[in-house]
Design a protein around this motif. Structure first.
Motif, PDB file in Angstrom:
ATOM      1  N   ASP A   1      -7.304  13.667  -4.071  1.00 41.10           N
ATOM      2  CA  ASP A   1      -7.023  12.803  -5.066  1.00 41.10           C
ATOM      3  C   ASP A   1      -7.763  11.225  -4.864  1.00 41.10           C
ATOM      4  OD1 ASP A   1      -5.655  14.411  -7.071  1.00 41.10           O
ATOM      5  OD2 ASP A   1      -3.711  13.815  -5.757  1.00 41.10           O
TER       6      ASP A   1
ATOM      7  N   ALA B   1      -0.440  -2.104  -4.511  1.00 42.41           N
ATOM      8  CA  ALA B   1      -1.770  -1.787  -4.231  1.00 42.41           C
ATOM      9  C   ALA B   1      -2.768  -0.804  -5.239  1.00 42.41           C
ATOM     10  CB  ALA B   1      -2.144  -1.798  -2.749  1.00 42.41           C
ATOM     11  N   ALA B   2      -2.167   0.374  -5.193  1.00 41.36           N
ATOM     12  CA  ALA B   2      -2.908   1.481  -5.716  1.00 41.36           C
ATOM     13  C   ALA B   2      -2.809   1.140  -7.295  1.00 41.36           C
ATOM     14  CB  ALA B   2      -2.012   2.887  -5.443  1.00 41.36           C
TER      15      ALA B   2
ATOM     16  N   GLY C   1       0.721  -1.205   0.002  1.00 42.16           N
ATOM     17  CA  GLY C   1      -0.040   0.045  -0.056  1.00 42.16           C
ATOM     18  C   GLY C   1       0.855   1.256   0.128  1.00 42.16           C
TER      19      GLY C   1
ATOM     20  N   LEU D   1       4.900  10.776 -11.993  1.00 46.83           N
ATOM     21  CA  LEU D   1       3.490  10.988 -12.098  1.00 46.83           C
ATOM     22  C   LEU D   1       2.916  12.251 -11.379  1.00 46.83           C
ATOM     23  CD1 LEU D   1       2.988   7.178 -11.484  1.00 46.83           C
ATOM     24  CD2 LEU D   1       2.451   8.355 -13.378  1.00 46.83           C
TER      25      LEU D   1
ATOM     26  N   ARG E   1      -9.937   8.117  -4.321  1.00 52.17           N
ATOM     27  CA  ARG E   1     -11.203   7.997  -4.922  1.00 52.17           C
ATOM     28  C   ARG E   1     -11.840   6.615  -4.229  1.00 52.17           C
ATOM     29  NH1 ARG E   1     -11.511   9.896  -9.683  1.00 52.17           N
ATOM     30  NH2 ARG E   1     -12.885   8.355 -10.403  1.00 52.17           N
TER      31      ARG E   1
ATOM     32  N   PHE F   1       3.563   3.035  -1.899  1.00 49.14           N
ATOM     33  CA  PHE F   1       4.279   3.420  -3.193  1.00 49.14           C
ATOM     34  C   PHE F   1       4.412   2.330  -3.906  1.00 49.14           C
ATOM     35  CE2 PHE F   1       5.619   6.861  -0.037  1.00 49.14           C
ATOM     36  CZ  PHE F   1       4.785   7.823  -0.837  1.00 49.14           C
TER      37      PHE F   1
ATOM     38  N   LEU G   1      -3.490   4.938   1.284  1.00 49.40           N
ATOM     39  CA  LEU G   1      -1.699   5.665   1.419  1.00 49.40           C
ATOM     40  C   LEU G   1      -1.098   5.357   0.378  1.00 49.40           C
ATOM     41  CD1 LEU G   1      -1.460   4.648   5.202  1.00 49.40           C
ATOM     42  CD2 LEU G   1      -2.467   6.531   4.381  1.00 49.40           C
ATOM     43  N   GLY G   2      -1.690   5.161  -0.764  1.00 42.95           N
ATOM     44  CA  GLY G   2      -1.206   4.972  -2.089  1.00 42.95           C
ATOM     45  C   GLY G   2      -0.107   6.136  -2.640  1.00 42.95           C
ATOM     46  N   HIS G   3      -0.317   7.160  -2.138  1.00 37.76           N
ATOM     47  CA  HIS G   3       0.521   8.201  -2.576  1.00 37.76           C
ATOM     48  C   HIS G   3       0.996   9.108  -1.334  1.00 37.76           C
ATOM     49  CE1 HIS G   3       2.969   9.771  -5.683  1.00 37.76           C
ATOM     50  NE2 HIS G   3       2.592  10.723  -5.292  1.00 37.76           N
ATOM     51  N   ASP G   4       1.579  10.177  -1.437  1.00 34.31           N
ATOM     52  CA  ASP G   4       2.097  10.892  -0.350  1.00 34.31           C
ATOM     53  C   ASP G   4       1.089  11.019   0.964  1.00 34.31           C
ATOM     54  OD1 ASP G   4       4.179  11.192  -2.010  1.00 34.31           O
ATOM     55  OD2 ASP G   4       3.429  13.231  -2.787  1.00 34.31           O
TER      56      ASP G   4
ATOM     57  N   ALA H   1      -5.999   1.363  -0.759  1.00 32.87           N
ATOM     58  CA  ALA H   1      -4.855   1.641  -0.980  1.00 32.87           C
ATOM     59  C   ALA H   1      -5.019   3.198  -0.814  1.00 32.87           C
ATOM     60  CB  ALA H   1      -3.919   1.519  -2.150  1.00 32.87           C
TER      61      ALA H   1
ATOM     62  N   CYS I   1      -6.005  -1.193  -7.598  1.00 29.99           N
ATOM     63  CA  CYS I   1      -6.978  -0.317  -7.594  1.00 29.99           C
ATOM     64  C   CYS I   1      -7.218   0.521  -8.831  1.00 29.99           C
ATOM     65  CB  CYS I   1      -7.124   0.583  -6.047  1.00 29.99           C
ATOM     66  SG  CYS I   1      -7.016  -0.366  -4.782  1.00 29.99           S
ATOM     67  N   GLU I   2      -6.310   1.148  -9.279  1.00 30.70           N
ATOM     68  CA  GLU I   2      -6.654   1.734 -10.654  1.00 30.70           C
ATOM     69  C   GLU I   2      -7.165   1.047 -11.737  1.00 30.70           C
ATOM     70  OE1 GLU I   2      -2.850   3.773 -11.642  1.00 30.70           O
ATOM     71  OE2 GLU I   2      -2.807   4.617  -9.610  1.00 30.70           O
TER      72      GLU I   2
ATOM     73  N   ARG J   1       4.824  20.254  -1.204  1.00 30.69           N
ATOM     74  CA  ARG J   1       4.789  19.243  -0.087  1.00 30.69           C
ATOM     75  C   ARG J   1       6.266  19.248   1.041  1.00 30.69           C
ATOM     76  NH1 ARG J   1       1.251  14.403  -3.156  1.00 30.69           N
ATOM     77  NH2 ARG J   1      -0.626  15.943  -3.352  1.00 30.69           N
TER      78      ARG J   1
ATOM     79  N   ALA K   1       5.311  10.745   4.337  1.00 32.16           N
ATOM     80  CA  ALA K   1       6.083   9.767   3.755  1.00 32.16           C
ATOM     81  C   ALA K   1       5.811  10.463   2.119  1.00 32.16           C
ATOM     82  CB  ALA K   1       5.667   8.569   3.618  1.00 32.16           C
ATOM     83  N   LEU K   2       7.034  10.770   1.363  1.00 34.01           N
ATOM     84  CA  LEU K   2       6.728  11.491   0.228  1.00 34.01           C
ATOM     85  C   LEU K   2       7.557  10.807  -0.732  1.00 34.01           C
ATOM     86  CD1 LEU K   2       5.986  14.435  -0.936  1.00 34.01           C
ATOM     87  CD2 LEU K   2       7.945  15.192   0.017  1.00 34.01           C
TER      88      LEU K   2
ATOM     89  N   TYR L   1      -8.809   4.179  -2.468  1.00 36.21           N
ATOM     90  CA  TYR L   1      -7.427   4.450  -2.897  1.00 36.21           C
ATOM     91  C   TYR L   1      -7.113   5.672  -3.352  1.00 36.21           C
ATOM     92  CZ  TYR L   1      -7.989   4.486  -7.911  1.00 36.21           C
ATOM     93  OH  TYR L   1      -8.413   4.737  -9.065  1.00 36.21           O
ATOM     94  N   THR L   2      -5.707   6.084  -3.297  1.00 40.91           N
ATOM     95  CA  THR L   2      -5.202   7.341  -3.665  1.00 40.91           C
ATOM     96  C   THR L   2      -4.312   6.954  -5.037  1.00 40.91           C
ATOM     97  OG1 THR L   2      -5.217   7.959  -1.456  1.00 40.91           O
ATOM     98  CG2 THR L   2      -3.949   9.446  -3.127  1.00 40.91           C
ATOM     99  N   PRO L   3      -4.390   7.500  -6.128  1.00 37.43           N
ATOM    100  CA  PRO L   3      -3.883   6.896  -7.390  1.00 37.43           C
ATOM    101  C   PRO L   3      -2.389   7.489  -7.283  1.00 37.43           C
ATOM    102  CG  PRO L   3      -5.678   8.191  -7.662  1.00 37.43           C
ATOM    103  CD  PRO L   3      -5.771   8.313  -6.464  1.00 37.43           C
ATOM    104  N   ARG L   4      -1.562   6.732  -7.806  1.00 33.55           N
ATOM    105  CA  ARG L   4      -0.251   7.178  -7.780  1.00 33.55           C
ATOM    106  C   ARG L   4       0.290   8.534  -8.425  1.00 33.55           C
ATOM    107  NH1 ARG L   4       1.887   2.591 -11.187  1.00 33.55           N
ATOM    108  NH2 ARG L   4      -0.247   3.136 -12.152  1.00 33.55           N
ATOM    109  N   ALA L   5      -0.691   8.944  -9.493  1.00 31.05           N
ATOM    110  CA  ALA L   5      -0.362  10.217 -10.180  1.00 31.05           C
ATOM    111  C   ALA L   5      -1.161  11.122  -9.534  1.00 31.05           C
ATOM    112  CB  ALA L   5      -0.892   9.987 -11.484  1.00 31.05           C
TER     113      ALA L   5
END
Lengths: 254, 254
Positions: B230, A89-90, A84, A141, B232, A86, B128-131, B126, A93-94, A150, A134-135, B244-248
C-alpha cells in the motif's frame, strides 16, 4: 508564495513529553489546526488563530491546513502522540497526493513525538523490548478480515502486539473478537497490558492475562499491549509488576 | 535503604528531541551509566559521576546501575532513542528478574523517548502511517531462522517493516539476505527508506526501491523502513519525495 506546514506530535499528553522541537514549531505558527481535544493542550499565544475540528474530519482538516500554508502562512497541525503513527501525517500526505500542485510546494515538516505504545510500555517495564508490531483495530478503513489476518500473522510469528484504537462507541465488538483470535495462537497466561490516558490526568495501567483481556474495560483512550510467548512478568513488593520481553528468543516453530 | 533508577530515552540525538521529563531525570541523577557515545550527549553537571561502558556490555551496565541504586543513590541509565525499543529497559528488567531481592525494591522509572523509526518516518512523510512492525536484524540473541519467519509473516500480511540493527561489522550478510527474503513477498518497486544518523550531525535520508535495497549502504546508525504493497511515493519539486502508507487498506489476500 508558499508557506510552511508543521505536523506536530504532542506526545501522550502532559507537557513533560513535549520535545523542544515541537514547542518551537507551536510557538512559530500563525494558524493552528487540530482536533479540539489536542488543541486544548497547546498554550494560547497572542496573534495565533485556532481552527478546531472534530476527531473524524482528518482529511478536511489536512486540506484546510494545506490551503492556509499554500497561501503563505506558517501553519501547524497538532496530533496526539506521534503524528506518523495512526495520526495526522498520513492524512496530510494523502491530501498532498490528491490535491493541487501548489500543495506539493509547501515546506512540510513532520515533528515526531512519543507515541502511546512507548508511554504505556515505559510505565510497566519493557513489553516492546523485542520484535513487535502496531495494529489499529479500527475497521472503518480496512476490512475486518485483514485485521484478523494480521493478528494471526503477528501472534504466530512471535511478535508482541500493540493494539491502537481497540474500542469506540461505533465499534463495540472488535476488541473481544481480536482477543479471541489471538487466543488461537497464544497461551491463556500471556500477559496483556492496558494503559489508559497514560501521561495525562486519570492515567491507569493494568496487567491481566489473555483469558481475562476481553472482559477488561478499554476505550479510545486505551492502548493495549499483548505479549508474545517470550514476555515475562516479574512481581515486585508494593508496586505494579514488571512486564518485559527479553532481548533473546529461541522460539522458531509456533 | 533503596534509591532510584531512571532509564532515560535521549531520543535520536539532538537535544531538540529530549523531553522535559528526560531532562529532569538527567539533572537529578548522582550517577550516570551508559554507552560512552550516549553519555557524551548529556551535558556535564558538577557533582555527577559518569560510568561509561562499551556498547555490548548491557547486562553488566544494568547490574552496576541497579547495585548503585539499591545502595541508596539516584541513578540514571541513558539510552539512545526510546529505552524500551531494542535498548536498555529490557536489559534492566532481565537483571531485576535474575538479581537479588533488593533490586526489585528499587524505585524504577522508565522515561520514553522518540525512537529511531519515528524520527526517520517523520523526515520522509508517513511510511508507518498504517499497521507496521519493528524487527531487529541482529541474530546475536535469536536464530536467523526466526528472523526469516518474522520477515515472511510481516511482509505477507501487509505490515510495513522497520528494521533495527540492519548491519554491523560482525554481521555483514544479514541485511542482503533479509531483503532477498522480503522480495519473495513484495514487488520490486516497493519503496524502502534508509535513514542514517537522523536527528544528528551527518543525517542522511534516501529512498530506493526494493530491488536496489540490498546494494544500498547501511550501518549500525541506519534505520531501514520497508514499505507494504500500500505504501506510496509522491514526487515533489526540489524536495525529497514523500513516502507514506495510506490509512485505508483494501488488501486481504497476498
Amino acid at each position: 508564495m508558499s508557506g510552511r506546514l508543521a505536523v506536530v506530535g504532542l506526545g501522550p499528553g502532559d507537557r513533560r513529553y513535549l520535545t523542544p522541537e515541537a514547542e518551537e514549531a507551536l510557538a512559530a505558527a500563525q494558524d493552528l489546526y487540530g482536533y479540539g481535544g489536542y488543541l486544548d493542550r497547546v498554550p494560547v499565544r497572542a496573534g495565533q488563530s485556532r481552527h478546531a475540528s472534530d476527531n473524524r474530519e482528518e482529511r478536511a482538516r489536512a486540506a484546510a491546513a494545506l490551503d492556509c500554508a499554500a497561501s503563505g502562512a506558517r501553519v501547524a497541525i497538532v496530533s496526539g502522540g506521534d503524528p506518523g503513527i495512526f495520526a495526522m501525517a498520513a492524512a496530510v500526505c494523502e491530501e498532498i497526493e490528491a490535491g493541487p500542485e501548489s500543495w506539493r510546494a509547501v515546506d512540510l515538516t513532520i515533528i515526531p513525538g512519543v507515541t502511546a505504545m512507548l508511554a504505556v510500555a515505559a510505565r510497566i517495564g519493557a513489553p516492546l523490548g523485542h520484535d513487535f508490531c502496531a495494529l489499529s483495530l479500527s475497521d472503518n478503513l480496512k476490512p475486518w478480515a485483514l485485521i484478523e489476518r494480521r493478528l494471526d500473522a503477528a501472534a504466530s510469528a512471535g511478535f508482541v502486539i500493540a493494539l491502537y484504537n481497540p474500542v469506540s462507541q461505533s465499534r463495540p465488538w472488535q476488541f473481544a473478537k481480536a482477543i479471541e483470535r489471538l487466543s488461537r495462537h497464544l497461551p491463556q497466561s500471556t500477559p496483556v497490558v492496558f494503559g489508559r490516558a497514560v501521561g495525562r490526568a486519570g492515567e491507569e495501567v493494568r496487567v491481566v492475562t489473555l483469558d481475562a483481556a476481553a472482559a477488561t474495560a478499554a476505550d479510545m483512550a486505551t492502548l493495549v499491549i499483548v505479549g508474545s510467548r517470550d514476555t515475562r512478568v516479574v512481581a515486585r513488593p508494593g508496586r505494579l509488576p514488571l512486564v518485559y520481553t527479553p532481548r533473546a528468543s529461541a522460539e522458531v516453530s509456533a
